[in-house]
Design a protein around this motif. Sequence first.
Motif, PDB file in Angstrom:
ATOM      1  N   ALA A 362       0.825  -1.209   0.000  1.00  0.00           N
ATOM      2  CA  ALA A 362       0.000   0.000   0.000  1.00  0.00           C
ATOM      3  C   ALA A 362       0.861   1.263   0.000  1.00  0.00           C
ATOM      4  O   ALA A 362       0.575   2.219  -0.740  1.00  0.00           O
ATOM      5  N   ILE A 363       1.923   1.277   0.807  1.00  0.00           N
ATOM      6  CA  ILE A 363       2.804   2.447   0.832  1.00  0.00           C
ATOM      7  C   ILE A 363       3.526   2.592  -0.508  1.00  0.00           C
ATOM      8  O   ILE A 363       3.658   3.700  -1.041  1.00  0.00           O
ATOM      9  N   GLY A 364       3.961   1.472  -1.092  1.00  0.00           N
ATOM     10  CA  GLY A 364       4.609   1.523  -2.396  1.00  0.00           C
ATOM     11  C   GLY A 364       3.690   2.049  -3.476  1.00  0.00           C
ATOM     12  O   GLY A 364       4.124   2.782  -4.379  1.00  0.00           O
ATOM     13  N   ALA A 365       2.411   1.693  -3.395  1.00  0.00           N
ATOM     14  CA  ALA A 365       1.449   2.172  -4.374  1.00  0.00           C
ATOM     15  C   ALA A 365       1.276   3.687  -4.292  1.00  0.00           C
ATOM     16  O   ALA A 365       1.147   4.366  -5.317  1.00  0.00           O
ATOM     17  N   ILE A 366       1.302   4.216  -3.075  1.00  0.00           N
ATOM     18  CA  ILE A 366       1.201   5.672  -2.910  1.00  0.00           C
ATOM     19  C   ILE A 366       2.456   6.358  -3.457  1.00  0.00           C
ATOM     20  O   ILE A 366       2.372   7.329  -4.213  1.00  0.00           O
ATOM     21  N   LEU A 367       3.623   5.856  -3.083  1.00  0.00           N
ATOM     22  CA  LEU A 367       4.877   6.479  -3.505  1.00  0.00           C
ATOM     23  C   LEU A 367       5.073   6.401  -5.022  1.00  0.00           C
ATOM     24  O   LEU A 367       5.647   7.306  -5.626  1.00  0.00           O
ATOM     25  N   GLY A 368       4.588   5.320  -5.628  1.00  0.00           N
ATOM     26  CA  GLY A 368       4.828   5.115  -7.054  1.00  0.00           C
ATOM     27  C   GLY A 368       3.672   5.472  -7.950  1.00  0.00           C
ATOM     28  O   GLY A 368       3.771   6.375  -8.773  1.00  0.00           O
ATOM     29  N   GLY A 369       2.544   4.787  -7.780  1.00  0.00           N
ATOM     30  CA  GLY A 369       1.472   4.913  -8.759  1.00  0.00           C
ATOM     31  C   GLY A 369       0.409   5.934  -8.466  1.00  0.00           C
ATOM     32  O   GLY A 369      -0.309   6.353  -9.383  1.00  0.00           O
ATOM     33  N   ALA A 370       0.260   6.344  -7.213  1.00  0.00           N
ATOM     34  CA  ALA A 370      -0.893   7.149  -6.823  1.00  0.00           C
ATOM     35  C   ALA A 370      -1.100   8.384  -7.688  1.00  0.00           C
ATOM     36  O   ALA A 370      -2.163   8.587  -8.264  1.00  0.00           O
ATOM     37  N   PHE A 371      -0.066   9.189  -7.801  1.00  0.00           N
ATOM     38  CA  PHE A 371      -0.238  10.460  -8.490  1.00  0.00           C
ATOM     39  C   PHE A 371       0.651  10.592  -9.726  1.00  0.00           C
ATOM     40  O   PHE A 371       0.815  11.690 -10.257  1.00  0.00           O
ATOM     41  N   SER A 372       1.239   9.482 -10.182  1.00  0.00           N
ATOM     42  CA  SER A 372       2.103   9.583 -11.358  1.00  0.00           C
ATOM     43  C   SER A 372       1.352  10.074 -12.603  1.00  0.00           C
ATOM     44  O   SER A 372       1.906  10.895 -13.355  1.00  0.00           O
ATOM     45  N   PRO A 373       0.086   9.654 -12.869  1.00  0.00           N
ATOM     46  CA  PRO A 373      -0.615  10.241 -14.017  1.00  0.00           C
ATOM     47  C   PRO A 373      -0.851  11.740 -13.861  1.00  0.00           C
ATOM     48  O   PRO A 373      -0.697  12.507 -14.818  1.00  0.00           O
ATOM     49  N   MET A 374      -1.204  12.169 -12.642  1.00  0.00           N
ATOM     50  CA  MET A 374      -1.442  13.593 -12.412  1.00  0.00           C
ATOM     51  C   MET A 374      -0.135  14.379 -12.510  1.00  0.00           C
ATOM     52  O   MET A 374      -0.098  15.477 -13.080  1.00  0.00           O
ATOM     53  N   ILE A 375       0.960  13.829 -11.965  1.00  0.00           N
ATOM     54  CA  ILE A 375       2.259  14.485 -12.061  1.00  0.00           C
ATOM     55  C   ILE A 375       2.667  14.645 -13.518  1.00  0.00           C
ATOM     56  O   ILE A 375       3.128  15.706 -13.946  1.00  0.00           O
ATOM     57  N   ALA A 376       2.475  13.570 -14.320  1.00  0.00           N
ATOM     58  CA  ALA A 376       2.827  13.622 -15.740  1.00  0.00           C
ATOM     59  C   ALA A 376       2.013  14.670 -16.469  1.00  0.00           C
ATOM     60  O   ALA A 376       2.544  15.450 -17.275  1.00  0.00           O
ATOM     61  N   ALA A 377       0.702  14.717 -16.178  1.00  0.00           N
ATOM     62  CA  ALA A 377      -0.159  15.712 -16.828  1.00  0.00           C
ATOM     63  C   ALA A 377       0.252  17.125 -16.431  1.00  0.00           C
ATOM     64  O   ALA A 377       0.285  18.042 -17.268  1.00  0.00           O
ATOM     65  N   TRP A 378       0.608  17.314 -15.164  1.00  0.00           N
ATOM     66  CA  TRP A 378       1.009  18.642 -14.685  1.00  0.00           C
ATOM     67  C   TRP A 378       2.334  19.075 -15.317  1.00  0.00           C
ATOM     68  O   TRP A 378       2.481  20.225 -15.733  1.00  0.00           O
ATOM     69  N   VAL A 379       3.294  18.166 -15.400  1.00  0.00           N
ATOM     70  CA  VAL A 379       4.598  18.488 -15.990  1.00  0.00           C
ATOM     71  C   VAL A 379       4.440  18.927 -17.450  1.00  0.00           C
ATOM     72  O   VAL A 379       5.027  19.923 -17.893  1.00  0.00           O
ATOM     73  N   ILE A 380       3.641  18.187 -18.195  1.00  0.00           N
ATOM     74  CA  ILE A 380       3.448  18.538 -19.610  1.00  0.00           C
ATOM     75  C   ILE A 380       2.690  19.855 -19.748  1.00  0.00           C
ATOM     76  O   ILE A 380       2.999  20.683 -20.613  1.00  0.00           O
ATOM     77  N   GLU A 381       1.709  20.092 -18.877  1.00  0.00           N
ATOM     78  CA  GLU A 381       0.957  21.341 -18.915  1.00  0.00           C
ATOM     79  C   GLU A 381       1.872  22.542 -18.636  1.00  0.00           C
ATOM     80  O   GLU A 381       1.743  23.593 -19.256  1.00  0.00           O
ATOM     81  N   LYS A 382       2.821  22.364 -17.702  1.00  0.00           N
ATOM     82  CA  LYS A 382       3.694  23.469 -17.312  1.00  0.00           C
ATOM     83  C   LYS A 382       4.869  23.663 -18.268  1.00  0.00           C
ATOM     84  O   LYS A 382       5.305  24.799 -18.494  1.00  0.00           O
TER      85      LYS A 382
END
Length: 435
Positions: A362-382
Amino acid sequence: MAAATIIGTAIEWYDFFLYAAAAGLVFNKVFFASSEPAIATLLSFLTVGLSFLFRPLGAFLAGHFGDRIGRRKVLMITLFGMGIATTLIGVLPTYAAAGIIAPLLLIFLRIIQGISAGGEWGGAVLMAVEHAPENRRGLFGAFPQIGVPIGLLMSSGVLAVMTMITPGEQFLQWGWRVPFLLSFILIFVGHYIRHRVAESPVFAEISARKEVASNPIGAVLKRSFSVVLLAAIVFAGNGASGYMTAGGFIQKYATGNMGLERGPVLWAVTGSAATWLVFTLLAGIVSDKIGRRNTYILGFIAQIVGIAALFPLVNAGDITKLFLALALLTVGLGFTYGQQSAFYTELFPASMRFSGVSVSYAIGAILGGAFSPMIAAWVIEKTGSTSGVTYYLIAMAVAGLVAICLFKDRTGIPLGPDHEAEQAVSPLVFARERQ
């Protein structure tokens, strides 16, 4: 036993990945339609990540009760929780019909999915590995693991079929709901199969001896916190890249930014799920030959190569190259995933194993997968570029590689309660204390 772990896990992850795919293709339009398109996409992916924050709760509950009342009973509960939540998403009103209540209900049901997912994985892998012969734990442990790419294959495949049956606006109006409603049928399929499987022999022996731990969660956090944290980082190194497709980002990027058609993109993802399945199963087999640790090291190296090639191929705007990019990435994803069930199971003493496995995951899922799509979308937007996303994914893979190098290889360690003393020796290369 193999069929039960594969099919049961596949059904649960069909539900979970179906939401993630729909988040990028549908939910940003029907549940967050009042926002600017870029903001709507970020909000939609935020709901994907939000569920991960509740996985530890599911893991804590499942770990506690799984180490006290058994693996099998907990798996039944998580199956129904996930399936009912997914089915209800299929009948939710849209923002246009119900206003703010629509996304709030969506978020609530996604939280239920997150709690269920947090409890599902640990139980499934222990049922598989604790039933396995000592020299085939990697193979048996790969069975619930391949249920994950099968879930992605099923969810992407059903969505792709629905884009053919309900083209254009029909898909947004009602076509997307059908795959969610199908989950109601899958609940009963999963229940029938899991009901026929015996309890884990390790837990059955612990229970017969009346040696069930009174507070397994407390014990694992007190005695094995560093093991849990490093095991979580190993999984995070895999999850950040895996959730580029499983979390719906590539689907949204390919259809939105690159202008590819929805149907072919979903078929490309479906095809890559098949290659992910193959390499995941192969990794489990290989890990029985060369050890879990060595298999991980090979896998993270392959994953870094796949990440480096991902966006140059996707940005070509060609559906064949999109599939090639995703298939190449699955080589490393599979080889850092197939052996994970056996690796996690061999880390913890029998009396607190469900808790240790579930919380690490569960902790690994948060550190890795939880927000990676949102982070990727934010990086490309910025930045207007995918380079930052590539650096982020490589950094996560390197972190996973470093973390696995800090573990001893415990392949083949006895799992039964008679060997708790041997299991309690720390698996970390820099520690000598017992866990």
